[in-house]
Design an enzyme around this catalytic site. Structure first.
Site, mmCIF file in Angstrom:
data_model
loop_
_atom_site.group_PDB
_atom_site.id
_atom_site.type_symbol
_atom_site.label_atom_id
_atom_site.label_comp_id
_atom_site.label_asym_id
_atom_site.label_seq_id
_atom_site.Cartn_x
_atom_site.Cartn_y
_atom_site.Cartn_z
ATOM 1 N N ASN A 188 -0.214 6.939 -10.503
ATOM 2 C CA ASN A 188 -1.527 6.292 -11.290
ATOM 3 C C ASN A 188 -2.319 5.602 -10.097
ATOM 4 O OD1 ASN A 188 -3.262 4.960 -13.406
ATOM 5 N ND2 ASN A 188 -2.470 3.254 -12.087
ATOM 6 N N ASP A 223 0.944 -1.225 0.153
ATOM 7 C CA ASP A 223 0.053 -0.226 0.079
ATOM 8 C C ASP A 223 0.866 1.321 -0.041
ATOM 9 O OD1 ASP A 223 -1.768 1.952 0.627
ATOM 10 O OD2 ASP A 223 -2.900 0.736 1.694
ATOM 11 N N LYS A 276 -7.348 15.199 -6.534
ATOM 12 C CA LYS A 276 -6.736 15.115 -7.802
ATOM 13 C C LYS A 276 -6.258 16.645 -8.260
ATOM 14 C CE LYS A 276 -6.853 11.018 -9.512
ATOM 15 N NZ LYS A 276 -5.549 10.315 -9.591
ATOM 16 N N TYR A 309 -12.773 12.991 -4.012
ATOM 17 C CA TYR A 309 -11.830 12.621 -5.195
ATOM 18 C C TYR A 309 -11.276 13.971 -5.949
ATOM 19 C CZ TYR A 309 -10.197 9.809 -9.150
ATOM 20 O OH TYR A 309 -9.497 9.664 -10.372
ATOM 21 N N GLY A 310 -12.190 14.730 -6.313
ATOM 22 C CA GLY A 310 -11.876 15.535 -7.360
ATOM 23 C C GLY A 310 -10.855 16.870 -6.352
ATOM 24 N N ALA A 311 -11.123 16.952 -5.234
ATOM 25 C CA ALA A 311 -10.255 17.766 -4.271
ATOM 26 C C ALA A 311 -8.893 17.269 -4.235
ATOM 27 C CB ALA A 311 -10.847 18.117 -3.215
#
Length: 233
Positions: free
Chosen positions: A86, A60, A157, A153-155
């Protein structure tokens, strides 16, 4: 650890057991690269049946000992020409509006999507600098657009984009944040449970765009894979 010193180009691609990471590992290996990759599932790697040129480290990315094992593999090769962030997580499923998430949810997403990549990059900078290498982070349109349920998730990224391009500004290395677009992957299916996503392109169709980016080495920045060159299969 045995000495693996090589003149071949070396890449570290996180999250290489499935999806875009797996497709990129296969492509780079087919082009003569030595590839190091990681993932949390040993079973998935067995199913992936990667070529011998790919070294797998199961673990991990948020674990310090695992990151040190990755650094050890790079050190054994004696070079690093490409680092690809990734591996990522959507966070708790099903995805929820921001008003329904808490600090523990934020920590889970943040540690995987930005914390691990940040500290791993720092640890690998000496090899990237020596090789005049490339730092590539897989982003998302959710980093710049605002979709219900995609807030955490958006924050993360958006933060990964910022950190990646700041590394480029601070080091002079080529640094790219690339939005691959929607893909037919397990992660995308998790985001849309019960929906048919068979109309989304396979991750293998994105890889030629990434390879074109690596070949052309334009200025550091944020790119959409669809806007890059490359012969799509």
């Amino acid at each position: 650890m045995t000495d693996k010193t090589t003149a071949a180009r070396v890449a570290l691609v996180t999250g290489g057991s499935a999806g875009l990471g797996l497709a990129l590992c296969r492509e780079l290996a087919g082009r003569g690269w030595r590839v190091i990759t990681d993932g949390r599932s040993e079973e998935k790697f067995k199913e992936a049946d990667l070529p011998d040129a790919v070294t797998v480290v199961v673990g991990d990315l948020t674990d310090a000992d695992h990151r040190q094992a990755l650094v050890g593999e790079v050190s054994a090769y004696g070079r690093l020409d490409l680092l690809v962030h990734n591996a990522s997580t959507l966070g708790p499923l099903p995805m929820r509006p921001l008003a329904e998430v808490d600090i523990a949810d934020l920590q889970q997403v943040w540690r995987t999507n930005i914390g691990g990549p940040l500290v791993l990059t720092s640890a690998l900078l000496p090899w990237l600098r020596e090789a005049n290498g490339v730092l590539l982070s897989i982003s998302s349109d959710a980093a710049v657009h605002h979709y219900e349920g995609w807030g955490l998730y958006g924050a993360s990224k958006a933060a990964l984009d910022h950190v990646t391009l700041t590394y480029g500004a601070e080091t002079g290395l080529r640094a790219y944040a690339v939005d691959p677009g929607d893909m037919r992957t397990a992660m995308h299916q998790d985001a849309f449970p019960g929906e048919d996503i068979s109309d989304r392109p396979l991750p293998e169709t994105v890889v030629p765009h990434l390879v074109a980016l690596l070949d052309e080495r334009p200025a550091s920045g944020r790119y959409r894979a669809a806007d890059l060159g490359g012969d799509v299969r």
